[in-house]
Design a protein around this motif. Sequence first.
Motif, mmCIF file in Angstrom:
data_model
loop_
_atom_site.group_PDB
_atom_site.id
_atom_site.type_symbol
_atom_site.label_atom_id
_atom_site.label_comp_id
_atom_site.label_asym_id
_atom_site.label_seq_id
_atom_site.Cartn_x
_atom_site.Cartn_y
_atom_site.Cartn_z
ATOM 1 N N VAL A 350 2.273 5.044 -4.430
ATOM 2 C CA VAL A 350 1.870 3.727 -3.938
ATOM 3 C C VAL A 350 1.257 2.900 -5.066
ATOM 4 C CG1 VAL A 350 0.248 2.532 -2.405
ATOM 5 C CG2 VAL A 350 1.583 4.450 -1.546
ATOM 6 N N GLU A 351 0.451 3.529 -5.858
ATOM 7 C CA GLU A 351 -0.165 2.813 -6.975
ATOM 8 C C GLU A 351 0.892 2.317 -7.954
ATOM 9 O OE1 GLU A 351 -4.022 3.410 -9.938
ATOM 10 O OE2 GLU A 351 -3.272 5.074 -8.730
ATOM 11 N N HIS A 352 1.912 3.111 -8.184
ATOM 12 C CA HIS A 352 2.979 2.731 -9.111
ATOM 13 C C HIS A 352 3.872 1.641 -8.515
ATOM 14 C CE1 HIS A 352 6.021 3.118 -12.227
ATOM 15 N NE2 HIS A 352 6.940 3.200 -11.271
ATOM 16 N N ALA A 353 4.232 1.782 -7.220
ATOM 17 C CA ALA A 353 5.191 0.855 -6.616
ATOM 18 C C ALA A 353 4.555 -0.460 -6.178
ATOM 19 C CB ALA A 353 5.865 1.520 -5.421
ATOM 20 N N PHE A 354 3.279 -0.412 -5.697
ATOM 21 C CA PHE A 354 2.657 -1.613 -5.137
ATOM 22 C C PHE A 354 1.403 -2.047 -5.894
ATOM 23 C CE2 PHE A 354 4.872 0.490 -1.609
ATOM 24 C CZ PHE A 354 5.667 -0.551 -1.135
ATOM 25 N N GLY A 355 1.079 -1.345 -6.955
ATOM 26 C CA GLY A 355 -0.141 -1.623 -7.701
ATOM 27 C C GLY A 355 -0.363 -3.072 -8.066
ATOM 28 N N PRO A 356 0.661 -3.805 -8.541
ATOM 29 C CA PRO A 356 0.444 -5.212 -8.923
ATOM 30 C C PRO A 356 -0.062 -6.090 -7.788
ATOM 31 C CG PRO A 356 2.505 -4.396 -9.821
ATOM 32 C CD PRO A 356 2.016 -3.347 -8.884
ATOM 33 N N ALA A 357 0.171 -5.671 -6.529
ATOM 34 C CA ALA A 357 -0.253 -6.491 -5.391
ATOM 35 C C ALA A 357 -1.554 -6.004 -4.767
ATOM 36 C CB ALA A 357 0.843 -6.500 -4.332
ATOM 37 N N LEU A 358 -2.084 -4.884 -5.234
ATOM 38 C CA LEU A 358 -3.253 -4.264 -4.614
ATOM 39 C C LEU A 358 -4.473 -4.367 -5.511
ATOM 40 C CD1 LEU A 358 -1.517 -1.029 -3.257
ATOM 41 C CD2 LEU A 358 -2.049 -3.121 -1.973
ATOM 42 N N LEU A 359 -5.648 -4.026 -4.940
ATOM 43 C CA LEU A 359 -6.864 -3.978 -5.749
ATOM 44 C C LEU A 359 -6.652 -3.074 -6.948
ATOM 45 C CD1 LEU A 359 -9.684 -3.603 -3.046
ATOM 46 C CD2 LEU A 359 -9.018 -5.671 -4.287
ATOM 47 N N ALA A 360 -7.157 -3.517 -8.088
ATOM 48 C CA ALA A 360 -6.903 -2.776 -9.325
ATOM 49 C C ALA A 360 -7.533 -1.385 -9.287
ATOM 50 C CB ALA A 360 -7.423 -3.577 -10.508
ATOM 51 N N ASP A 361 -8.699 -1.257 -8.651
ATOM 52 C CA ASP A 361 -9.390 0.034 -8.588
ATOM 53 C C ASP A 361 -8.917 0.792 -7.349
ATOM 54 O OD1 ASP A 361 -11.049 2.195 -8.612
ATOM 55 O OD2 ASP A 361 -12.929 1.057 -8.659
ATOM 56 N N ALA A 362 -7.931 1.652 -7.537
ATOM 57 C CA ALA A 362 -7.350 2.379 -6.407
ATOM 58 C C ALA A 362 -8.360 3.315 -5.748
ATOM 59 C CB ALA A 362 -6.127 3.166 -6.867
ATOM 60 N N SER A 363 -9.409 3.694 -6.466
ATOM 61 C CA SER A 363 -10.396 4.612 -5.882
ATOM 62 C C SER A 363 -11.193 3.940 -4.765
ATOM 63 C CB SER A 363 -11.353 5.119 -6.966
ATOM 64 O OG SER A 363 -12.227 4.082 -7.399
ATOM 65 N N ARG A 364 -11.099 2.609 -4.641
ATOM 66 C CA ARG A 364 -11.841 1.894 -3.619
ATOM 67 C C ARG A 364 -10.961 1.458 -2.453
ATOM 68 N NH1 ARG A 364 -16.843 0.646 -4.902
ATOM 69 N NH2 ARG A 364 -16.935 -1.122 -3.469
ATOM 70 N N TRP A 365 -9.701 1.889 -2.442
ATOM 71 C CA TRP A 365 -8.840 1.577 -1.312
ATOM 72 C C TRP A 365 -9.375 2.246 -0.039
ATOM 73 C CZ3 TRP A 365 -3.399 2.936 -3.755
ATOM 74 C CH2 TRP A 365 -3.082 1.968 -4.733
ATOM 75 N N GLY A 366 -8.996 1.689 1.099
ATOM 76 C CA GLY A 366 -9.320 2.312 2.373
ATOM 77 C C GLY A 366 -10.127 1.400 3.267
ATOM 78 N N GLY A 367 -10.259 1.811 4.537
ATOM 79 C CA GLY A 367 -10.966 1.035 5.546
ATOM 80 C C GLY A 367 -12.332 1.603 5.831
ATOM 81 N N GLY A 368 -12.511 2.144 7.063
ATOM 82 C CA GLY A 368 -13.803 2.702 7.425
ATOM 83 C C GLY A 368 -14.204 3.848 6.518
ATOM 84 N N LEU A 369 -13.268 4.737 6.230
ATOM 85 C CA LEU A 369 -13.523 5.827 5.292
ATOM 86 C C LEU A 369 -13.090 5.354 3.909
ATOM 87 C CD1 LEU A 369 -14.370 8.725 4.643
ATOM 88 C CD2 LEU A 369 -12.027 9.448 5.195
ATOM 89 N N SER A 370 -14.046 4.897 3.124
ATOM 90 C CA SER A 370 -13.745 4.370 1.790
ATOM 91 C C SER A 370 -15.028 4.334 0.973
ATOM 92 C CB SER A 370 -13.156 2.960 1.878
ATOM 93 O OG SER A 370 -14.125 2.047 2.363
ATOM 94 N N ARG A 371 -14.864 4.209 -0.323
ATOM 95 C CA ARG A 371 -16.036 4.041 -1.185
ATOM 96 C C ARG A 371 -16.745 2.734 -0.873
ATOM 97 N NH1 ARG A 371 -14.781 4.306 -7.218
ATOM 98 N NH2 ARG A 371 -17.026 3.870 -7.250
ATOM 99 N N LYS A 372 -15.995 1.734 -0.428
ATOM 100 C CA LYS A 372 -16.612 0.462 -0.064
ATOM 101 C C LYS A 372 -17.638 0.659 1.051
ATOM 102 C CE LYS A 372 -12.445 -1.079 0.552
ATOM 103 N NZ LYS A 372 -11.216 -1.847 0.856
ATOM 104 N N THR A 373 -17.272 1.450 2.048
ATOM 105 C CA THR A 373 -18.194 1.701 3.156
ATOM 106 C C THR A 373 -19.411 2.475 2.688
ATOM 107 O OG1 THR A 373 -16.403 1.672 4.784
ATOM 108 C CG2 THR A 373 -18.421 2.806 5.406
ATOM 109 N N VAL A 374 -19.194 3.515 1.889
ATOM 110 C CA VAL A 374 -20.315 4.312 1.386
ATOM 111 C C VAL A 374 -21.274 3.434 0.598
ATOM 112 C CG1 VAL A 374 -20.959 6.190 -0.163
ATOM 113 C CG2 VAL A 374 -19.029 6.474 1.398
ATOM 114 N N ASP A 375 -20.726 2.575 -0.257
ATOM 115 C CA ASP A 375 -21.578 1.685 -1.048
ATOM 116 C C ASP A 375 -22.374 0.739 -0.155
ATOM 117 O OD1 ASP A 375 -20.583 2.874 -3.299
ATOM 118 O OD2 ASP A 375 -19.269 1.211 -3.883
ATOM 119 N N ALA A 376 -21.727 0.214 0.898
ATOM 120 C CA ALA A 376 -22.414 -0.710 1.804
ATOM 121 C C ALA A 376 -23.551 -0.014 2.543
ATOM 122 C CB ALA A 376 -21.416 -1.300 2.789
ATOM 123 N N LEU A 377 -23.344 1.222 2.967
ATOM 124 C CA LEU A 377 -24.382 1.966 3.674
ATOM 125 C C LEU A 377 -25.550 2.273 2.747
ATOM 126 C CD1 LEU A 377 -22.077 4.388 5.709
ATOM 127 C CD2 LEU A 377 -23.334 2.414 6.596
#
Length: 747
Positions: A350-377
């Motif tokens: 996915v990172e190879h095929a769709f990377g140009p259209a997605l957030l550059a930091d793939a480690s932060r992808w995701g919804g409820g279960l994501s690094r974004k959520t952990v950081d917000a909490l």
Amino acid sequence: MRLKYGWGLLAMLPLSAWAGIVLQNEAWRVELEPATLAIKVEPAGGGKRTLSDGVAPHAVSALEQEAHNALWQWDDGRYHWLARLEGRDLRLTLNAAAPGRVELLRQPASAMGRGLILPLAEGSYIPEGSKLWQDFLPGFAGDGLDTSENLSLPLWGMVYGRSSLHWLLLNPFNNRLAFAAQGQGLALTLSHDFNALNQNQPFTLLLRLGDDNPLSGAQRYRQWLVSEGRYQTLEDKIRRQPETAKLVGASHIYLWGNNLLDVSDVRDWPAFVRLLRGPAPLAARLRAHFDGEDKAALQGAGKRPNRYQQKALINAVNQALTAEARAGWLGPQPAWADLASPYRKLRVEVEHAFGPALLADASRWGGGLSRKTVDALQSAGLKRLWLGVDNWEGGLWQPLAVKAGVAAGYLMGSYDSYETALPPGQHEDWLTAQQGEAVYRKCGVMQENGKMKAGFQQSGYYTNPACVRDTLEQRTRALMSAVGFNSWFLDAYATGMAFDDFTPGRHTAKSAMAQGYEQSMQWVADAYQLPVGSEMGNAATSRGIAFAHGMQVPVLGWGDPDLQKNQKSPYFLGRWFPADQPETFFKQVPLKQPYRDLYYAPEYRLPLYQAVFHGSIVTTNHWLYDNLKFNNAYADNLLAQWLYNVPPLFHLSAASLKSRLPQLQCADRAFRPLHQQLATQAMTGFSWLNPERTLQQTRFADGSLLTANFGMAPAAYGKQTLPPQSLLAQPAGQAPRLLRVADCAGN
């Protein structure tokens, strides 16, 4: 002095001539009728009460009596009784020489006194003359409650004022406790089933004479568990599994949106649509999984899809990715050892095929279960949390989010289950039940009639835990190696729902099956040094767990169409859609009567389970009903959690994070400091402080007091006045704190 009666003499005497076996000491007097087990009790300084009118008469033989014990036989030696008076306990033990159902007690409504104590989940108090309970309980339990599954503790009790009486079932399995309305009260009957698998197991009833403390029976049961070596304190569990310490002060949260991508991960929608329509091999494979609606959404999206189209496309892509990943391991013999590999490979693709259209930091992808959520909490100041996902597949998509949560000091929990096994190819979205063809064919429970026991919702088969143990260990090892969860949730194993398995070659009685559940949970806890939780936490299957979901508010109204099916009903709980924020968990509704009062009204609740397991097992609501689910029960639910010193439960998604954070923060501020002091303390007392039973107090082993005013008006407490819907916390050695529901008001 021992009195002996030969059967020939007894056969010639009328019942009244030998009915009165009398056992007595300085505390009380007990009269037993050996043919019917009719029972009358007279505490010292109190009146006589009939606890059982007696069952149909049995032929009696070999009757012997001493001052504090008696023994006799029923039906030419088919059943053997031993009655023993031990201080404030009357112990009745029954042994059987042949299978059969034995009716034991017929307790009249007059025996319930001022109220009936019944451990329906955390605990219920049923006042004499309550029409609410007279209308509900006979329908709910008229056919009989299974005392290991339908009762959280195998006991019930009656309160009389200066005294109380409590029945404890020391063998909780193969019993039925049925209720019927009778006059202004509730009558009950108790029976026990002896079969070919449990025939050699004695059945023991213990009748406890208590004081005016409604927790007397529960406290006696705790003593018995300790004396039998069946009790572990939370401190013991922390020593054995150090990660368990993170349960102390932790609110419980289920995270939703556990796929690879969230709508917010797309930073260039025109590019994403172009790539998804393009010739890349991954894009072509994903489109091959699209159904008609997915294809229409892609075709009609244009270069800049609207919000609805964006969500539809991300859902379609996530579902297609999941289908691709499962194809790499799911089959008649699941490839557990290679479970994580397809998810890792697809993430790279996915990172190879769709990377140009997605957030550059793939480690932060995701919804409820994501690094974004952990950081917000973390940024919200939430230091102690249990964060669970609805199944372990989310961890395979988001191992970096799990790692981030562990690094933040949180417990990251995976949901798993082995109680139902499905045939390969059936309900593949029910991932935990996909255990392979061999498990499905070999591990199902066979009933006494030779038929297999249908599994949850009549799908597949319920399984024998010993038979599926190897699969549990293989799958757990694969998931722990790939993801690194530091908490585990084994659904259904602690519900007390056990079966007699008559499969040739592995006959397993209910009691042995319950031990199998406990041993499996204990294996996970010991193998990975982490806290294991399960559903409910019923006493009969509670060893091996450190936390449980469902004890404070259990599953309710199951099968009621207004809650489950009728979407026009104001009480409809919601659809199991969308996947990243299912209505059934997030839609706020009023709770229909009588469930609202039966399960939430303070005058009908008792901390029976906490009297046994506070300081051992951390419990909260069932995941179906978080703190925000029922808008007409929010205050009573929150006050009960504060009063019983148990954690709140919330559901959280990427879309709801911002709006729900204030409730999470307030719940944390109220709960965490008290739980950090009291989590390892036994609950030693409970009192109603006013006639309406809306002013209540709990006491703990260290001397701490928690006093709640559930009422809508101020209430006098000593020289103080408690505001409406508030709790006064008086922790031992600390300054008092006043908590108000209004300060944590729900939406």
